[in-house]
Scaffold this motif. Structure first.
Motif, PDB file in Angstrom:
ATOM      1  N   GLY A 131      15.224  31.303  -0.511  1.00 55.34           N
ATOM      2  CA  GLY A 131      15.895  30.232  -1.247  1.00 55.34           C
ATOM      3  C   GLY A 131      15.498  28.832  -0.821  1.00 55.34           C
ATOM      4  O   GLY A 131      16.265  27.885  -0.986  1.00 55.34           O
ATOM      5  N   LYS A 132      14.288  28.680  -0.291  1.00 54.19           N
ATOM      6  CA  LYS A 132      13.804  27.370   0.155  1.00 54.19           C
ATOM      7  C   LYS A 132      12.757  26.837  -0.812  1.00 54.19           C
ATOM      8  O   LYS A 132      12.073  27.590  -1.494  1.00 54.19           O
ATOM      9  N   ASP A 133      12.602  25.533  -0.833  1.00 52.12           N
ATOM     10  CA  ASP A 133      11.630  24.866  -1.693  1.00 52.12           C
ATOM     11  C   ASP A 133      10.263  24.899  -1.021  1.00 52.12           C
ATOM     12  O   ASP A 133      10.068  24.266   0.019  1.00 52.12           O
ATOM     13  N   ALA A 134       9.323  25.597  -1.615  1.00 52.23           N
ATOM     14  CA  ALA A 134       7.988  25.740  -1.028  1.00 52.23           C
ATOM     15  C   ALA A 134       7.213  24.421  -1.009  1.00 52.23           C
ATOM     16  O   ALA A 134       6.237  24.292  -0.275  1.00 52.23           O
ATOM     17  N   SER A 135       7.642  23.440  -1.791  1.00 48.00           N
ATOM     18  CA  SER A 135       6.944  22.155  -1.794  1.00 48.00           C
ATOM     19  C   SER A 135       7.445  21.223  -0.690  1.00 48.00           C
ATOM     20  O   SER A 135       6.867  20.168  -0.461  1.00 48.00           O
ATOM     21  N   ASP A 136       8.504  21.607   0.011  1.00 47.04           N
ATOM     22  CA  ASP A 136       9.036  20.805   1.114  1.00 47.04           C
ATOM     23  C   ASP A 136       8.234  21.120   2.374  1.00 47.04           C
ATOM     24  O   ASP A 136       8.379  22.186   2.963  1.00 47.04           O
ATOM     25  N   LEU A 137       7.384  20.187   2.762  1.00 43.16           N
ATOM     26  CA  LEU A 137       6.505  20.385   3.919  1.00 43.16           C
ATOM     27  C   LEU A 137       7.022  19.683   5.171  1.00 43.16           C
ATOM     28  O   LEU A 137       6.307  19.578   6.159  1.00 43.16           O
ATOM     29  N   ASP A 138       8.259  19.226   5.154  1.00 43.22           N
ATOM     30  CA  ASP A 138       8.793  18.417   6.252  1.00 43.22           C
ATOM     31  C   ASP A 138       9.408  19.213   7.387  1.00 43.22           C
ATOM     32  O   ASP A 138      10.111  18.642   8.221  1.00 43.22           O
ATOM     33  N   THR A 139       9.168  20.508   7.447  1.00 47.09           N
ATOM     34  CA  THR A 139       9.685  21.279   8.570  1.00 47.09           C
ATOM     35  C   THR A 139       8.722  22.397   8.940  1.00 47.09           C
ATOM     36  O   THR A 139       7.913  22.824   8.126  1.00 47.09           O
ATOM     37  N   VAL A 140       8.821  22.804  10.174  1.00 52.63           N
ATOM     38  CA  VAL A 140       8.171  24.030  10.606  1.00 52.63           C
ATOM     39  C   VAL A 140       9.244  25.111  10.508  1.00 52.63           C
ATOM     40  O   VAL A 140      10.424  24.848  10.743  1.00 52.63           O
ATOM     41  N   TYR A 141       8.837  26.293  10.089  1.00 50.07           N
ATOM     42  CA  TYR A 141       9.756  27.432  10.015  1.00 50.07           C
ATOM     43  C   TYR A 141       9.269  28.523  10.951  1.00 50.07           C
ATOM     44  O   TYR A 141       8.064  28.653  11.185  1.00 50.07           O
ATOM     45  N   VAL A 142      10.198  29.327  11.425  1.00 48.97           N
ATOM     46  CA  VAL A 142       9.862  30.568  12.125  1.00 48.97           C
ATOM     47  C   VAL A 142      10.565  31.685  11.365  1.00 48.97           C
ATOM     48  O   VAL A 142      11.779  31.635  11.155  1.00 48.97           O
ATOM     49  N   VAL A 143       9.772  32.665  10.941  1.00 43.14           N
ATOM     50  CA  VAL A 143      10.309  33.829  10.244  1.00 43.14           C
ATOM     51  C   VAL A 143      10.521  34.916  11.285  1.00 43.14           C
ATOM     52  O   VAL A 143       9.570  35.304  11.986  1.00 43.14           O
ATOM     53  N   GLN A 144      11.731  35.380  11.402  1.00 39.91           N
ATOM     54  CA  GLN A 144      12.041  36.481  12.311  1.00 39.91           C
ATOM     55  C   GLN A 144      12.303  37.728  11.480  1.00 39.91           C
ATOM     56  O   GLN A 144      12.892  37.653  10.397  1.00 39.91           O
ATOM     57  N   ASP A 145      11.854  38.874  11.984  1.00 39.79           N
ATOM     58  CA  ASP A 145      12.057  40.173  11.316  1.00 39.79           C
ATOM     59  C   ASP A 145      11.506  40.153   9.893  1.00 39.79           C
ATOM     60  O   ASP A 145      12.173  40.570   8.941  1.00 39.79           O
ATOM     61  N   TYR A 146      10.280  39.686   9.752  1.00 34.71           N
ATOM     62  CA  TYR A 146       9.603  39.576   8.467  1.00 34.71           C
ATOM     63  C   TYR A 146       9.660  40.881   7.669  1.00 34.71           C
ATOM     64  O   TYR A 146       9.360  41.952   8.177  1.00 34.71           O
ATOM     65  N   GLY A 147      10.063  40.745   6.417  1.00 37.29           N
ATOM     66  CA  GLY A 147      10.059  41.873   5.497  1.00 37.29           C
ATOM     67  C   GLY A 147      11.171  42.879   5.692  1.00 37.29           C
ATOM     68  O   GLY A 147      11.255  43.864   4.962  1.00 37.29           O
ATOM     69  N   GLU A 148      12.030  42.664   6.659  1.00 36.10           N
ATOM     70  CA  GLU A 148      13.128  43.589   6.921  1.00 36.10           C
ATOM     71  C   GLU A 148      14.409  43.069   6.267  1.00 36.10           C
ATOM     72  O   GLU A 148      14.495  41.914   5.868  1.00 36.10           O
ATOM     73  N   ALA A 149      15.398  43.921   6.158  1.00 38.27           N
ATOM     74  CA  ALA A 149      16.659  43.540   5.521  1.00 38.27           C
ATOM     75  C   ALA A 149      17.314  42.356   6.230  1.00 38.27           C
ATOM     76  O   ALA A 149      17.995  41.544   5.598  1.00 38.27           O
ATOM     77  N   ASN A 150      17.109  42.242   7.540  1.00 38.45           N
ATOM     78  CA  ASN A 150      17.729  41.162   8.312  1.00 38.45           C
ATOM     79  C   ASN A 150      16.762  39.994   8.563  1.00 38.45           C
ATOM     80  O   ASN A 150      16.948  39.232   9.509  1.00 38.45           O
ATOM     81  N   GLU A 151      15.744  39.843   7.709  1.00 38.32           N
ATOM     82  CA  GLU A 151      14.792  38.731   7.846  1.00 38.32           C
ATOM     83  C   GLU A 151      15.556  37.412   7.922  1.00 38.32           C
ATOM     84  O   GLU A 151      16.493  37.178   7.166  1.00 38.32           O
TER      85      GLU A 151
END
Length: 145
Positions: free
Chosen positions: A49-69
């Motif tokens: 639910g994030k805006d892919a055009s917003d480049l003003d932050t670094v993100y860390v994805v935890q548990d990629y592709g899992e139900a608790n991502e």
């Protein structure tokens, strides 16, 4: 548990320096990377639910592709990266003593000025061959640990 994935602004000088810093210190080979400008990142951000055009932050994805991502942003992402590196860098967790609004205010101050201070590239960096497998928008690496 999957490897944490760092989503960073691929044309930002500061973000590229952060990526190089992390690559050099990721002694346990845990971190994976993708630029925010990539299709890989766009799919994750849309799912979260994030805006892919917003480049003003670094993100860390935890548990990629899992139900608790989970998707950590701004100061929470930086604290997570310090914890992942271990050693002295784990001290980043001490920043949690500050309220998130204050941490993110400082983060946003840097983010707003990053291109002016650290420069901006015309295109995303191409990782060195020895690190290419860690970049999910460049190769097809294994992301599970």
């Amino acid at each position: 548990m999957s490897n944490p994935i760092v989503l960073y602004d691929g044309v930002c000088g500061l973000c590229n320096r952060l990526t190089q810093f992390l690559l050099k210190r990721d002694h346990h080979d845990r971190l994976r990377f993708a630029s925010l400008q990539s299709e890989f990142a766009a799919v994750i951000l849309k799912r979260q639910g994030k805006d892919a055009s917003d480049l003003d932050t670094v993100y860390v994805v935890q548990d990629y592709g899992e139900a608790n991502e989970r998707l950590l942003a701004r100061s929470d992402a930086i604290i997570c990266l310090g914890r992942e590196l271990g050693g002295i860098w784990s001290a980043a967790v001490l920043a949690k003593a500050l309220p998130r609004f204050l941490r993110d205010w400082l983060y946003n101050l840097v983010a707003r000025n990053r291109y002016r201070v650290f420069g901006k590239y015309d295109s995303c960096m191409i990782p060195e061959p020895k690190h290419r497998r860690k970049f999910l928008d460049v190769a097809t690496p294994t992301i599970a640990s």
